[in-house]
Design a protein around this motif. Structure first.
Motif, mmCIF file in Angstrom:
data_model
loop_
_atom_site.group_PDB
_atom_site.id
_atom_site.type_symbol
_atom_site.label_atom_id
_atom_site.label_comp_id
_atom_site.label_asym_id
_atom_site.label_seq_id
_atom_site.Cartn_x
_atom_site.Cartn_y
_atom_site.Cartn_z
ATOM 1 N N TYR A 34 5.482 55.397 -26.218
ATOM 2 C CA TYR A 34 5.076 54.480 -27.275
ATOM 3 C C TYR A 34 4.444 53.240 -26.656
ATOM 4 C CZ TYR A 34 8.325 57.302 -30.053
ATOM 5 O OH TYR A 34 8.976 58.344 -30.668
ATOM 6 N N GLN A 53 3.418 49.190 -27.450
ATOM 7 C CA GLN A 53 3.646 48.042 -28.328
ATOM 8 C C GLN A 53 2.879 46.839 -27.792
ATOM 9 O OE1 GLN A 53 7.885 47.551 -28.108
ATOM 10 N NE2 GLN A 53 8.298 48.993 -29.777
ATOM 11 N N GLY A 78 1.314 48.893 -32.644
ATOM 12 C CA GLY A 78 2.063 49.903 -31.916
ATOM 13 C C GLY A 78 1.613 51.293 -32.311
#
Length: 685
Positions: free
Chosen positions: A112, A114, A124
């Protein structure tokens, strides 16, 4: 175990726990001064070990310092860095923070991204989100093979990632033929030791203004882009490219691979090749902050030694804000040193330590007109200092020109008991020096065993620095001798060139002479323990073979004991040719030099395994089964030969690579080393 054995084991565990728990300063996340140039704000990274979870730990602490009053105003609490963070980088203006995290769900490995602005998460995405992400997993930090950099104006983030691939499906379970991805069993080349994850790279950019992440198109094929720098044009970057074809060799710690420089306009997807792939290696480009189309980089010859007489890797934040000063880390003998290049005066200035020549200086970053420096020695893990570069040319320099932000402090009685001395001599009546560092306790009357640490490489150096193992062994009753033989970096190009074609000869001679000199100056009759890894296997293997009655115990970690085996199996076969016969590696013939019987014979003759029948010394082997630099099979064959000759030996194999540096490995290696030495020295405590 006997009572004495239990005492030794307990002492080894507690000693290592104590010193491994001391933090070291590893990097710096952010550093800036306020608008009035009176207050400094610094946030360094610190590293330590968690011996309960057996994990490496990284954390940050923030410091606020008054330049006017020479006073630390504020120290924050510890902020641990989550081990699932792949990348973390604050923007130059400290307003944004980019974070890449990983997570495992069942058999899925998810990443992920961000982007934070102050305390707000402003963007994100999940990397396998086909609508947003044009790339695969973002590559972890590596000085050679990946980058993750904010633009100077903090508006864009450029990074390397894997190519996006179709999910792997079986020929027989895919619903449509188009669903079949590349078979999982197909071999994918990578960049070798510690870089198995680095196979292909695509260059991507995230734009704060548009909140979009894009793949920079038209990237030249069959090339791998591993380093970059922004130019003064916010649309342009300079990149370092490695060739993928005809095949990939290891590149970590190998600053002799042919590279080319490219300029890319990410907005127009335009790529321009600036240099050819020739007989030069170009690394660490850093664009001048105030000059259009001007940048510096390090350059060395391809072939021969993997590390040559250069400055060290240049920090990303290496320029003063006005572009006048450039920070150049280097080595001078057995010390880390710093130089500053003044573009106006056009001269290099040595930045001298305020604590004298018995310390090493590690440059962290330049910010504004200040440089942040970590000053270390054999008993001090860190001292964070700041120096004002504007007073570089002052005639009368003063130690008060340095600002101490924070330092590590052992208890006084513990700190003061460790001392060190440097011994320099010139073998063969030549001008090339050998240097050794003798680390010992103050005014001891006991006859302490001498442990001799021999570094690998061979083109590396053990500097005046804080090493957990060194201080822990000393606390357990050893004195340490660290030898920087000819071929070590920090002693000039002639020293590096001298070893080419001469390994297992002059390096062995240098180490043996350094040991004899130390024994002569201290206690000639004490037992000597040899310890080292990688190329140290060449040296230690020869020492215990050529001098079978002089060395009491040998500890070998992923050792090079067979040069022919290394040439055939290592991720850097060119190393064996360069160091053994001063020969060049040819990609056309590659490892296929076996028809050259003189080469094969020479590699065998210079291998330490050839002396196996002369060895009497007990040998402990510690191997990493994921080692690509010196494959585990080399050490395993050596172990079998020792056992066949009934030499006392023990072998530990770890789920690790060449470095054996993970907390679980390093701590276990230390304790097993102490136990093995105790067994064969019959130490009482």
């Amino acid at each position: 175990m006997t009572t004495i054995d239990n005492k030794i084991l307990t002492s080894a565990i507690e000693t290592y726990r104590h010193y491994a728990g001391q933090p070291t300063l590893s990097d710096i996340e952010s550093c800036r001064q306020d608008s009035n140039d009176e207050i400094l704000h610094l946030t360094p990274y610190f590293s330590t070990m968690d011996l309960v979870k057996l994990e490496d730990l990284t954390y940050t602490r923030s410091f606020t310092y008054s330049l006017k009053n020479h006073q630390l105003l504020f120290t924050s609490n510890v902020t641990p860095i989550n081990k699932n963070i792949v990348r973390r980088l604050a923007s130059p203006d400290s307003q944004y923070l980019a974070i890449v995290t990983k997570e495992t769900k069942g058999e899925q490995h998810l990443h992920y991204v961000q982007i934070w602005h102050d305390e707000h998460l402003i963007f994100g995405y999940k990397i396998n989100d086909s609508k947003i992400s044009p790339h695969g997993k973002i590559l972890p930090k590596n000085d050679y093979g990946s980058f993750f950099e904010w633009s100077p104006d903090s508006r864009r983030l450029i990074f390397t990632a894997e190519e996006k691939r179709k999910p792997l499906k079986s020929y027989f379970t895919a619903e449509k033929l188009d669903d079949i991805g590349e078979p999982a069993s197909i071999y994918r080349e990578n960049w070798g030791e510690q870089m198995e994850l680095f196979e292909t790279s695509v260059v991507c950019i995230f734009d704060i203004d548009t909140k979009q992440v894009k793949l920079i198109e038209n990237q030249p094929k069959d090339l791998y882009f591993g380093q970059c720098t922004w130019t003064t044009n916010p649309d342009e970057i300079i990149l370092v490219a490695f060739r993928i074809e005809p095949y990939q060799l290891g590149i970590i710690f190998c600053e002799n691979r042919s590279t080319a420089l490219f300029k890319c306009n990410w907005r127009n997807h335009e790529w321009i090749q600036l240099t050819e792939f020739d007989q030069l290696c170009r690394l660490y480009p850093r664009h001048l902050p105030k000059k259009d189309n001007e940048f510096i980089y390090l350059q060395s010859d391809v072939y021969h030694a993997h590390v040559q007489c250069l400055y060290g890797s240049i920090p990303l934040r290496c320029y003063s804000s006005d572009g006048r000063y450039l920070l150049l880390p280097s080595l001078c003998g057995s010390r880390n040193v710093l130089y500053i290049y003044d573009f106006i005066e056009q001269k290099i200035i040595s930045l001298d330590s305020p604590l004298g020549v018995n310390t090493s200086m590690i440059g962290l970053a330049v910010f504004g007109h200040y440089v942040a420096v970590n000053i270390v020695d054999c008993r001090t893990p860190f001292r964070l200092y700041v120096f004002d570069l504007r007073i570089l040319n002052k005639k009368d320099k003063d130690t008060n020109d340095w600002h101490l932000i924070v330092e590590h402090e052992f208890k006084k009685e513990e700190k003061n008991k460790i001392e060190w001395n440097l011994d320099r001599f010139f073998p063969d009546n030549e001008s090339i020096p050998v240097e050794s560092i003798y680390v010992h306790v103050h005014d001891t009357q006991s006859k302490r065993p001498l442990m001799v640490l021999i570094h690998g490489g061979p083109n590396s150096t053990v500097t005046l620095n804080y090493y957990i193992g060194v201080v822990a062994y000393i606390s357990l009753g050893f004195d340490m001798l660290i030898v920087n033989y000819r071929g070590s970096v920090g002693f000039g190009q002639a020293s590096i060139d001298k070893l080419l074609g001469n390994i297992s000869k002059i390096d062995v001679q240098d180490c043996h002479e350094a040991i004899c000199r130390c024994l002569e100056y201290t206690e000639p009759s004490r037992p000597v323990v040899l310890i080292g890894g990688s190329h140290a296997g060449v040296i230690i293997g020869r020492l215990i073979g050529e001098y079978p009655n002089e060395y009491t115990v040998a500890i070998l970690r992923n050792p090079v004991t067979d040069l022919l085996h290394t040439y055939l199996t290592s991720d850097i076969p060119d190393w064996a040719l360069a160091q053994s016969v001063n020969g060049q590696f040819d990609f056309e013939t590659g490892r296929n030099r076996l028809a050259d019987t003189s080469l094969v014979t020479y590699l065998i003759e210079r291998s330490s395994i050839r002396l196996i029948d002369q060895i009497k010394t007990p040998v402990l082997l510690q191997l990493g089964k994921k080692d690509k630099r010196v494959p585990c099979s080399i050490g395993l064959r050596y172990y079998e030969c020792l056992k066949a000759n009934k030499i006392p030996t023990k072998l530990y194999i770890y789920d690790s690579n060449h470095a054996l540096s993970e907390t679980s490995c390093a701590s276990d290696c230390f304790v097993n080393t102490v136990l093995f030495i105790h067994e064969h020295l019959k130490l009482s405590s």
